[in-house]
Scaffold this motif. Structure first.
Motif, PDB file in Angstrom:
ATOM      1  N   LEU A  86       0.820  -1.212   0.000  1.00 15.78           N
ATOM      2  CA  LEU A  86       0.000   0.000   0.000  1.00 15.78           C
ATOM      3  C   LEU A  86       0.854   1.262   0.000  1.00 15.78           C
ATOM      4  CD1 LEU A  86      -2.852  -0.964   2.518  1.00 15.78           C
ATOM      5  CD2 LEU A  86      -2.825  -1.161   0.019  1.00 15.78           C
ATOM      6  N   ARG A 100      -9.389  -2.818 -10.501  1.00 16.33           N
ATOM      7  CA  ARG A 100      -8.596  -3.209  -9.341  1.00 16.33           C
ATOM      8  C   ARG A 100      -7.312  -2.368  -9.280  1.00 16.33           C
ATOM      9  NH1 ARG A 100      -7.338  -8.011 -10.769  1.00 16.33           N
ATOM     10  NH2 ARG A 100      -9.299  -8.962 -10.121  1.00 16.33           N
ATOM     11  N   TYR A 149      -8.110   1.201  -8.128  1.00 15.16           N
ATOM     12  CA  TYR A 149      -8.307   1.257  -6.675  1.00 15.16           C
ATOM     13  C   TYR A 149      -6.969   1.355  -5.951  1.00 15.16           C
ATOM     14  CZ  TYR A 149      -9.879  -0.262  -2.016  1.00 15.16           C
ATOM     15  OH  TYR A 149     -10.136  -0.345  -0.665  1.00 15.16           O
ATOM     16  N   ASP A 150      -6.022   0.532  -6.373  1.00 15.32           N
ATOM     17  CA  ASP A 150      -4.698   0.579  -5.756  1.00 15.32           C
ATOM     18  C   ASP A 150      -3.988   1.889  -6.076  1.00 15.32           C
ATOM     19  OD1 ASP A 150      -4.987  -1.924  -4.610  1.00 15.32           O
ATOM     20  OD2 ASP A 150      -4.065  -2.969  -6.299  1.00 15.32           O
ATOM     21  N   ARG A 151      -4.161   2.390  -7.299  1.00 11.01           N
ATOM     22  CA  ARG A 151      -3.508   3.644  -7.669  1.00 11.01           C
ATOM     23  C   ARG A 151      -4.020   4.803  -6.822  1.00 11.01           C
ATOM     24  NH1 ARG A 151      -0.876   3.583 -12.854  1.00 11.01           N
ATOM     25  NH2 ARG A 151      -0.571   5.825 -12.623  1.00 11.01           N
ATOM     26  N   THR A 205      -4.827   4.672  -3.689  1.00  8.42           N
ATOM     27  CA  THR A 205      -4.115   4.592  -2.412  1.00  8.42           C
ATOM     28  C   THR A 205      -2.662   5.030  -2.560  1.00  8.42           C
ATOM     29  OG1 THR A 205      -5.542   2.798  -1.654  1.00  8.42           O
ATOM     30  CG2 THR A 205      -3.417   3.037  -0.558  1.00  8.42           C
ATOM     31  N   GLY A 240     -10.164   4.145  -3.364  1.00  6.66           N
ATOM     32  CA  GLY A 240      -8.762   3.880  -3.063  1.00  6.66           C
ATOM     33  C   GLY A 240      -8.090   5.073  -2.407  1.00  6.66           C
ATOM     34  N   ARG A 294      -9.096   5.169   1.190  1.00  6.16           N
ATOM     35  CA  ARG A 294      -8.298   4.176   1.906  1.00  6.16           C
ATOM     36  C   ARG A 294      -6.885   4.702   2.149  1.00  6.16           C
ATOM     37  NH1 ARG A 294      -6.436  -1.613  -0.641  1.00  6.16           N
ATOM     38  NH2 ARG A 294      -5.588  -0.176  -2.181  1.00  6.16           N
ATOM     39  N   GLY A 295      -6.314   5.373   1.148  1.00  6.58           N
ATOM     40  CA  GLY A 295      -4.972   5.903   1.281  1.00  6.58           C
ATOM     41  C   GLY A 295      -4.869   6.956   2.371  1.00  6.58           C
TER      42      GLY A 295
END
Length: 360
Positions: free
Chosen positions: A213, A251, A254-256, A258, A346, A349-350
Motif C-alpha cells: 500500500l 482493481r 483502486y490501488d492507484r 491509495t 482507493g 483508503r490511502g
C-alpha cells in the motif's frame, strides 16, 4: 499483505568487488505474470544481444499463484542471458524489488516491469548516451502504452497527457530535477540506477505498514532527484502492455488511488489539501444533490449535474488539446465513471492508511 513490523534494514558491510560481476543486473518483480514473462524476457535478451553489455536477469516470484514458477524454470533453462529466480511469499512489489536488488551481482541495476517490452535498440543507445553523461547517470525509460491494447488499456493516456502533455507532444532528452519533477513522466518500471543509490532510496521510503500500500516509484524517484538529475530519453524506451480486462483495470485504479496519497501526502501543504479535497468534495456534492432532490430544487439539481458532467468531460478536452490519441480519449469517456468511483475509494483508503504523512 506485509507485516507492519518489518524493520528498516541495517546497512550491510561493503563487500569486495566481484571481478566476474556483470555490467548490469536486470531485476523483475513478478506476481502472476506468467502470460507476460516469456515475451518480456525475450525482448530484454534480444536488446542485450545488440549491445556489448554483460548482464544477468533476476526475477523475484512474489508468491505467484499461477504457473509463473514453471514458466521461469523453462525460461532459465534456455536463456542466453543468465537468469536467476528468487522466490518469496507475497509481500508486494516494493519488497520484491528490494529482494531482487539484494540478490543482484552488478553495481548497476535495471528495475524492469514484467509487462514491458524493451525496445530492440535500447541498450545499444544507452551505451552510446552514457559516454557523454556523468558517471552513475540514472536513466528513466520512455514508456509509451501499446497502441494495439484494448480500449480499457488506453484510459491512462488521458491523465498522462493532462499532466505531462508538453513532454509527450515532443519527447526529447530531459533531465528530471526537483523543479520539473511533477511536469514530466517518470516511474520505476524501467529504471537504470546504481545499486547503492537505489538501496539508499528504498531505505528513505521504507514502508511503515503494508508494503503493498506504499508508493514504489514517486517517493523513491523524488529522493533520487533531490540528489542528482534523472535522465528521461526517448532513445531508451520500452513498450507498456496495460491491463486488458475491465476488472483488472478497476482493481488497478483502486490501488492507484491509495498509492497516489502515499506519493504526495505531506510533500507540501497544498498537495495535502488537494488530497483531502478530492476525498471530501464528492461526498459534499452528493449530499447537496440529495437535499436538492428532496426539497424539489430542480434548478439546483440541474446545475449540480451540469457541473459534474463538465468536470468529467474537461479532462478529455484538455488531453485532446494536448494531443492525446483519439482512442485514449474514447477510453476515458467510456470508463471515467467507474474509474472515478473506485479511484476515490482507493484514495479514501490511502488517507486512512497514510494519515500520519499529513502531519509532516
Amino acid at each position: 499483505m506485509t507485516d507492519a513490523s518489518v524493520p528498516t534494514p541495517e546497512p550491510t558491510a561493503e563487500a569486495a568487488p566481484d571481478a566476474g560481476a556483470p555490467d548490469l543486473s536486470i531485476v523483475i518483480a513478478s506476481y502472476n505474470s506468467a502470460p507476460w514473462l516469456p515475451t518480456t524476457i525475450g525482448s530484454l535478451t534480444a536488446a542485450l544481444g545488440r549491445s556489448s553489455l554483460r548482464a544477468e536477469i533476476v526475477v523475484v516470484d512474489d508468491g505467484s499463484t499461477d504457473d509463473t514458477a514453471a514458466v521461469l524454470a523453462g525460461l532459465a533453462a534456455g536463456s542466453p542471458v543468465p537468469l536467476r529466480v528468487v522466490s518469496q511469499e507475497n509481500r508486494g512489489r516494493f519488497l520484491a524489488r528490494w529482494e531482487g536488488v539484494q540478490a543482484a551481482r552488478a553495481e548497476r541495476v535495471l528495475i524492469f516491469d514484467s509487462r514491458l517490452l524493451m525496445d530492440p535498440d535500447a541498450f545499444a543507445y544507452l551505451e552510446v548516451a552514457d559516454r557523454g553523461l556523468p558517471a552513475g547517470q540514472v536513466h528513466v525509460g520512455h514508456v509509451p502504452t501499446d497502441p494495439s491494447a484494448p480500449l480499457v488499456g488506453r484510459f491512462w493516456e488521458v491523465p498522462t497527457h493532462i499532466f505531462w502533455g508538453d513532454y509527450l507532444a515532443h519527447p526529447a532528452p530531459t533531465d528530471i530535477t526537483p523543479e520539473n519533477f511533477d511536469r514530466v513522466p517518470k516511474g520505476t518500471g524501467c529504471l537504470v540506477i546504481d545499486k547503492a543509490l537505489f538501496v539508499e532510496a528504498c531505505r528513505a521510503a521504507w514502508p511503515e505498514k503494508d508494503a503493498d500500500l506504499v508508493s514504489d516509484d514517486t517517493k523513491l524517484l523524488r529522493f533520487v532527484a533531490e540528489r542528482r538529475p534523472l535522465r528521461l530519453d526517448p532513445g531508451f524506451s520500452a513498450l507498456y502492455r496495460p491491463r486488458i480486462t475491465v476488472r483488472g483495470f478497476l482493481r488497478h485504479a483502486y490501488d492507484r488511488g491509495t498509492l497516489f496519497v502515499d506519493s504526495y501526502a505531506g510533500t507540501s501543504a497544498l498537495r495535502s489539501a488537494v488530497l483531502i479535497a478530492l476525498a471530501v468534495v464528492p461526498v459534499l456534492a452528493l449530499l447537496v444533490l440529495l437535499v436538492a432532490l428532496v426539497a424539489g430544487l430542480w434548478w439546483l439539481v440541474v446545475v449540480l449535474l451540469a457541473l459534474v458532467v463538465l468536470g468529467l468531460l474537461a479532462p478529455a478536452a484538455v488531453a485532446a488539446l494536448r494531443r492525446a490519441p483519439g482512442r485514449a480519449v474514447l477510453a476515458y469517456l467510456t470508463y471515467v465513471v467507474p474509474f472515478g468511483a473506485v479511484f476515490w475509494a482507493g484514495l479514501v483508503r490511502g488517507i486512512r492508511v497514510h494519515r500520519s504523512a499529513f502531519s509532516r
